[in-house]
Design a protein around this motif. Structure first.
Motif, short mmCIF file in Angstrom:
data_model
loop_
_atom_site.label_atom_id
_atom_site.label_comp_id
_atom_site.label_asym_id
_atom_site.label_seq_id
_atom_site.Cartn_x
_atom_site.Cartn_y
_atom_site.Cartn_z
N ILE A 11 0.84 -1.20 0.00
CA ILE A 11 0.00 0.00 0.00
C ILE A 11 0.87 1.25 0.00
N GLU A 12 1.87 1.28 0.89
CA GLU A 12 2.75 2.46 0.96
C GLU A 12 3.48 2.67 -0.36
N ASP A 13 3.94 1.59 -0.99
CA ASP A 13 4.60 1.71 -2.29
C ASP A 13 3.60 2.16 -3.35
N GLY A 14 2.41 1.56 -3.33
CA GLY A 14 1.39 1.91 -4.33
C GLY A 14 0.99 3.36 -4.28
N LEU A 15 0.97 3.95 -3.08
CA LEU A 15 0.61 5.36 -2.96
C LEU A 15 1.62 6.29 -3.63
N THR A 16 2.81 5.79 -3.94
CA THR A 16 3.82 6.61 -4.62
C THR A 16 3.73 6.46 -6.14
N ARG A 17 2.89 5.58 -6.65
CA ARG A 17 2.90 5.21 -8.06
C ARG A 17 1.94 5.94 -8.99
N PRO A 18 0.84 6.55 -8.52
CA PRO A 18 -0.06 7.22 -9.48
C PRO A 18 0.59 8.46 -10.11
N VAL A 19 0.21 8.73 -11.36
CA VAL A 19 0.65 9.95 -12.05
C VAL A 19 -0.04 11.15 -11.39
N ARG A 20 0.41 12.33 -11.73
CA ARG A 20 -0.27 13.55 -11.28
C ARG A 20 -1.73 13.48 -11.69
N GLY A 21 -2.62 13.72 -10.76
CA GLY A 21 -4.05 13.65 -11.05
C GLY A 21 -4.59 12.23 -11.08
N GLY A 22 -3.75 11.25 -10.74
CA GLY A 22 -4.15 9.85 -10.78
C GLY A 22 -4.91 9.42 -9.53
N THR A 23 -5.21 8.14 -9.50
CA THR A 23 -6.03 7.58 -8.42
C THR A 23 -5.32 6.38 -7.80
N PHE A 24 -5.37 6.32 -6.48
CA PHE A 24 -4.96 5.12 -5.75
C PHE A 24 -6.22 4.52 -5.16
N GLN A 25 -6.48 3.25 -5.48
CA GLN A 25 -7.66 2.58 -4.95
C GLN A 25 -7.23 1.49 -3.98
N GLN A 26 -7.81 1.52 -2.77
CA GLN A 26 -7.54 0.50 -1.78
C GLN A 26 -8.65 -0.54 -1.85
N PHE A 27 -8.33 -1.69 -2.43
CA PHE A 27 -9.29 -2.78 -2.61
C PHE A 27 -8.99 -3.94 -1.67
N GLY A 28 -7.71 -4.20 -1.40
CA GLY A 28 -7.32 -5.27 -0.49
C GLY A 28 -7.65 -4.89 0.95
N CYS A 29 -7.90 -5.88 1.77
CA CYS A 29 -8.29 -5.66 3.16
C CYS A 29 -7.08 -5.75 4.08
N ALA A 30 -6.65 -4.62 4.59
CA ALA A 30 -5.56 -4.57 5.55
C ALA A 30 -6.12 -4.83 6.95
N PRO A 31 -5.31 -5.38 7.85
CA PRO A 31 -5.77 -5.54 9.23
C PRO A 31 -6.18 -4.19 9.82
N ASP A 32 -7.23 -4.16 10.60
CA ASP A 32 -7.78 -2.88 11.08
C ASP A 32 -6.83 -2.10 11.98
N GLN A 33 -5.87 -2.74 12.59
CA GLN A 33 -4.94 -2.01 13.46
C GLN A 33 -3.72 -1.45 12.70
N GLU A 34 -3.56 -1.81 11.44
CA GLU A 34 -2.41 -1.36 10.66
C GLU A 34 -2.59 0.09 10.20
N GLU A 35 -1.46 0.79 10.05
CA GLU A 35 -1.47 2.16 9.54
C GLU A 35 -0.39 2.29 8.47
N ALA A 36 -0.73 2.98 7.39
CA ALA A 36 0.22 3.20 6.30
C ALA A 36 0.77 4.62 6.39
N ARG A 37 2.03 4.76 6.02
CA ARG A 37 2.67 6.09 5.97
C ARG A 37 2.69 6.55 4.52
N PHE A 38 2.37 7.82 4.31
CA PHE A 38 2.42 8.39 2.96
C PHE A 38 2.65 9.88 3.08
N SER A 39 2.96 10.51 1.97
CA SER A 39 3.23 11.94 1.95
C SER A 39 1.95 12.72 1.68
N PRO A 40 1.40 13.38 2.68
CA PRO A 40 0.22 14.21 2.45
C PRO A 40 0.51 15.32 1.43
#
Length: 166
Positions: free
Chosen positions: A66-95
């Motif tokens: 997920i963290e890697d995928g959030l770095t992959r969309p082009v400008r104006g692109g979309t990241f879709q979270q379809f896989g189910c991560a454990p509810d206690q997990e948190e992903a880091r990304f650049s706001p």
């Protein structure tokens, strides 16, 4: 889930669909299902997509993916979270990147409003279910089916009351 998503994306009109997976068996199936590109890492596919992808979908629920995928969309692109991560997990990304590149993040729970559409897609032959189901068990073989699943064997296992369909 990724192999099902591949088929749905193709039917929905995606110009191309690339698949990343660590499992060579699933990559072989993705090739059989006419994925445009397959690899064991997004970096291996990045040369063909130097700007990134219009839509990046995580089907794993794996935080590193997920963290890697959030770095992959082009400008104006979309990241879709379809896989189910454990509810206690948190992903880091650049706001800042989300803001600056106007990346859209979309959640997609497979259960919400999807059963009717799934039946429709299967009925029309849009999903290659024969390729997806690798094992069929009768209800009396439940323990064997469970052991097969726990070993990570196969893709989708089907349990059929009254005996397996042949």
């Amino acid at each position: 889930m990724g192999l099902l998503y591949l088929q749905v994306a193709q039917r929905a009109g995606a110009a191309s669909v690339s698949v990343v997976d660590l499992n060579e068996d699933r990559l072989a199936v993705a090739r059989k299902l006419d994925a445009d590109a397959v690899a064991t890492s997004a970096d291996a596919l990045a040369a063909g997509h130097p700007r990134g992808w219009e839509v990046v979908t995580d089907c794993t629920g794996n935080i590193r993916a997920i963290e890697d995928g959030l770095t992959r969309p082009v400008r104006g692109g979309t990241f879709q979270q379809f896989g189910c991560a454990p509810d206690q997990e948190e992903a880091r990304f650049s706001p800042f990147r989300i803001y600056n590149d106007e990346i859209r993040i979309v959640g997609s729970m497979a259960i919400l409003h999807s059963y009717g559409r799934a039946v429709e897609l299967l009925g029309k032959g849009f999903i290659d279910s024969d390729t997806m189901i690798t094992h069929r068990f009768g209800l009396e073989e439940y323990a064997t089916a469970l052991a097969t699943f726990q070993q990570g064997s196969g893709r989708k296992l089907q349990i059929v009351p009254g005996g397996p369909l042949t």
